[in-house]
Design an enzyme around this catalytic site. Structure first.
Site, PDB file in Angstrom:
ATOM      1  N   SER A  35       0.269  -0.490   0.023  1.00  0.00           N
ATOM      2  CA  SER A  35      -0.210   0.260   0.199  1.00  0.00           C
ATOM      3  C   SER A  35       0.903   0.897   0.010  1.00  0.00           C
ATOM      4  O   SER A  35       2.314   1.111  -0.831  1.00  0.00           O
ATOM      5  CB  SER A  35      -0.692   0.312   0.979  1.00  0.00           C
ATOM      6  OG  SER A  35      -1.619   0.623   0.765  1.00  0.00           O
ATOM      7  N   ASP A  69      -8.614  -5.422  -5.595  1.00  0.00           N
ATOM      8  CA  ASP A  69      -8.158  -4.157  -4.246  1.00  0.00           C
ATOM      9  C   ASP A  69      -7.930  -2.979  -5.451  1.00  0.00           C
ATOM     10  O   ASP A  69      -7.821  -2.689  -6.912  1.00  0.00           O
ATOM     11  CB  ASP A  69      -6.674  -4.018  -4.500  1.00  0.00           C
ATOM     12  CG  ASP A  69      -5.841  -3.405  -3.629  1.00  0.00           C
ATOM     13  OD1 ASP A  69      -7.063  -2.679  -2.560  1.00  0.00           O
ATOM     14  OD2 ASP A  69      -4.232  -3.142  -3.642  1.00  0.00           O
ATOM     15  N   HIS A 115      -5.978  -6.283  -1.288  1.00  0.00           N
ATOM     16  CA  HIS A 115      -4.449  -5.590  -0.839  1.00  0.00           C
ATOM     17  C   HIS A 115      -3.873  -6.443  -0.493  1.00  0.00           C
ATOM     18  O   HIS A 115      -3.655  -6.673   0.828  1.00  0.00           O
ATOM     19  CB  HIS A 115      -5.167  -4.991  -0.757  1.00  0.00           C
ATOM     20  CG  HIS A 115      -4.522  -2.813  -0.219  1.00  0.00           C
ATOM     21  ND1 HIS A 115      -3.923  -2.422  -0.758  1.00  0.00           N
ATOM     22  CD2 HIS A 115      -4.210  -2.042   0.944  1.00  0.00           C
ATOM     23  CE1 HIS A 115      -3.611  -1.283  -0.919  1.00  0.00           C
ATOM     24  NE2 HIS A 115      -3.783  -1.422   0.532  1.00  0.00           N
TER      25      HIS A 115
END
Ligand SMILES: *[C@@H]1O[C@H](CO)[C@@H](O)[C@H](O)[C@H]1NC(C)=O
Ligand SMILES: *[C@@H]1O[C@H](CO)[C@@H](O)[C@H](O)[C@H]1NC(C)=O
Ligand SMILES: *[C@@H]1O[C@H](CO)[C@@H](O)[C@H](O)[C@H]1NC(C)=O
Ligand SMILES: *[C@@H]1O[C@H](CO)[C@@H](O)[C@H](O)[C@H]1NC(C)=O
Ligand SMILES: *[C@@H]1O[C@H](CO)[C@@H](O)[C@H](O)[C@H]1NC(C)=O
Ligand SMILES: *[C@@H]1O[C@H](CO)[C@@H](O)[C@H](O)[C@H]1NC(C)=O
Ligand SMILES: *[C@@H]1O[C@H](CO)[C@@H](O)[C@H](O)[C@H]1NC(C)=O
Ligand SMILES: *[C@@H]1O[C@H](CO)[C@@H](O)[C@H](O)[C@H]1NC(C)=O
Ligand SMILES: *[C@@H]1O[C@H](CO)[C@@H](O)[C@H](O)[C@H]1NC(C)=O
Length: 477
Positions: free
Chosen positions: A159, A412, A437
């Site tokens: 991320s 995601d 994710h």
């Protein structure tokens, strides 16, 4: 409607819970300069990092997690892939905490109290912290019979942490050998991708995994919810129905409620792992499907039934363990730094977001000036302009980058802003069809789909090649 919602990279609405500690470390601190870019202060602060040297053998590489917006322990407990492969590489494992999160507060409990203190929170400072720490680790673990060669460092991040891993390699190419940038939306900035990609992908996920009825119900719920809560009685009835601790009192509360819901839908899509997890909140496997199984009726006889159904379904996210007494719009997270990320999103990390008729959310527009006013009101600072992140980290030209793997789970919502094609022989993109994710950064699990397993194998292979090339004297790219 104007969107002043700052979207966290991972949603931050937690019921309180404890992460089950699975991996263990030694906790260390290093003094780093408060300001790497001026010479007007000598102030330093203690940056926290976690070290596990149980697999490390002399001359092994350093696996360095570039911490993101939260308590570093949370990321350390949810990046089991690094542990899974460390023994094969005889690697030293290090998780570095990002400044202004967790314990790494430059001004202690004053850190968030004014822009004067908070202003040292930036990606630029954070990357420089990591350069500093990496250099320190290389000196500490230097093989005494070979002082010339530094241990190779592989950065990992998921991320925002993935963005940092990639930028670490791009900005400070000598500090690391290669980067695994997992689910890293490095192209979420001005005009790099459509601003509605995020909400479009969530809608697609809910349609594919939960069914069209689920999408229709959520899409219909906004109007119903606004109407139902347009007087005091309705506000308090809904708070009751959905087990909120406090009544909703103002229309602002309802805006916040809609933001809260939106983030829960986003979080369900982001963490749609095929097995139960405890990353943001305790969740069952395949949470989107679980959620939709509670609201898949064709049509609800009346509005109240629709709201009831959504209230029930929300418990998948807010109350999976059955221990949440009541819901709250306030973040109860100790672990993810909501406020810090909002500040970052108001200074450097300006990510235009909007939603349209093609998705199941209330329509919102992106207007930089309005956003800038929101930032000023909230933090007393404004972004200089919308181009800042692109000026800092470049646009879509990656030709000066080397040794970076970008991974993208297609479930995601952030994949809409990732690097999705192979750029060169050593800057590559892995598409993980069934991935959410940063799925592949998690520990191996028997329910892992083939696409996740395959991506891990390629990553491992590449790291071997980078290290072999480096050790054979070809040096760093
Ligand atoms: C490092 O992690 C391994 C695997 O979880 C564990 O067995 C070991 O005790 C840890 N070492 C330290 C120093 O915590
Ligand atoms: C920083 O430390 C050095 C050495 O102690 C000192 O000479 C210098 O005046 C200090 N600078 C500032 C800005 O405090
Ligand atoms: C240090 O490096 C040398 C040369 O690469 C290697 O042979 C040796 O095993 C390493 N470890 C120690 C403790 O010297
Ligand atoms: C910060 O912590 C100190 C001592 O731990 C306390 O005395 C002080 O009131 C706190 N300040 C704020 C702004 O919370
Ligand atoms: C490497 O550096 C250490 C510490 O500075 C020193 O003691 C050692 O002799 C050096 N080794 C070689 C091979 O130069
Ligand atoms: C207030 O809203 C509720 C729920 O939508 C509705 O049932 C009720 O009739 C409304 N009351 C008034 C006074 O408008
Ligand atoms: C969570 O579940 C428990 C047990 O079913 C229930 O008593 C409680 O009211 C629920 N909390 C919320 C916020 O829905
Ligand atoms: C959601 O509903 C609006 C009308 O309120 C409609 O225009 C839009 O197309 C719907 N979106 C989806 C994804 O069905
Ligand atoms: C990029 O290259 C790798 C291996 O060289 C391959 O496995 C992968 O599928 C490629 N990615 C894309 C998006 O084509």
């Amino acid at each position: 409607m104007i969107n002043c919602i700052v979207l966290p990279l991972v949603s931050y609405y937690f019921p309180s819970f404890l992460t089950h500690a699975e991996y263990t470390f030694e906790t260390r601190y290093i003094d780093v300069p408060l300001d790497h870019f001026s010479f007007i202060t000598n102030q330093t602060f203690a940056l926290k990092y976690l070290v596990n040297d149980s697999f490390f053998v002399d001359n092994g590489p350093i696996f360095f997690y570039t911490g993101n917006e939260g308590d570093i322990n949370m990321f350390a407990q949810n990046s089991g892939f690094i542990f899974d492969i460390a023994p094969d590489f005889k690697a030293l494992i290090v998780f570095a905490e990002h400044r202004y999160y967790g314990e790494s507060l430059p001004f202690g409990n004053l850190s968030y109290t004014s822009p004067e203190y908070l202003g040292y929170l930036s990606t630029m400072q954070a990357l420089a912290d990591y350069v500093y720490l990496i250099n320190n680790l290389q000196n500490t673990y230097q093989n005494s019979s070979d002082n010339l060669t530094q241990l190779p460092v592989i950065a990992f991040g998921g991320s925002y942490g993935g963005m940092l891993a990639a930028w670490q390699k791009m900005k400070y190419p000598n500090s690391i050998l290669g980067a695994i940038a997992s689910s890293a939306p490095i192209w979420a900035f001005k005009n790099q991708n459509p601003c509605d990609s995020f909400y479009k992908i969530i809608t697609e996920d809910f349609k594919t995994l939960g069914g069209q009825n689920c999408v229709n119900a959520i899409n219909a719920s906004w109007v119903v919810l606004r109407e139902f809560t347009n007087n005091e009685t309705g506000k308090s009835e809904l708070a009751d129905m959905w087990n909120f601790c406090d009544d909703f009192e103002t229309d602002d509360d309802i805006d916040n409620l809609i933001e809260w819901l939106t983030e829960i839908y986003a979080a369900l899509a982001e963490t749609n792992y095929p097995y139960p997890t405890d990353f943001l909140v305790p969740l069952p496997g395949n949470p989107v499907k679980e959620f939709c199984s509670k609201i898949d009726a064709n049509e609800y006889a009346n509005d109240i039934e629709l709201l009831h159904a959504i209230g029930e379904a929300l418990q998948i996210y807010t109350n999976y363990t059955g221990t949440t007494e009541c819901n709250s719009l306030e973040s109860t997270s100790e672990q993810l730094g909501e406020e810090g990320w909002n500040f970052q999103a108001c200074t450097e990390m300006i990510m235009p977001m909007c939603s349209k008729d093609t998705d199941m959310f209330e329509n919102t527009e992106w207007e930089f000036d309005v956003y800038s006013d929101f930032c000023y009101k909230t933090f007393g600072v404004r972004p200089w302009n919308e181009d800042v992140p692109i000026l800092l980290y470049g646009d879509k030209d990656l030709s000066s980058a080397h040794n970076i793997i970008f991974t993208n789970g297609l479930l995601d919502p952030w994949s809409g802003y990732g690097v999705l094609t192979n750029y060169s022989s050593d800057v590559i993109a892995l598409i993980i069809e069934e991935g959410a994710h940063h799925s592949e950064l998690r520990a191996a699990h028997e329910n892992d789909p083939m696409s996740v397993i395959g991506a891990r194998a390629i990553i491992k292979d590449r790291i071997y090649n980078w290290i072999n090339e480096y050790n054979s004297g070809a040096g760093r790219k």
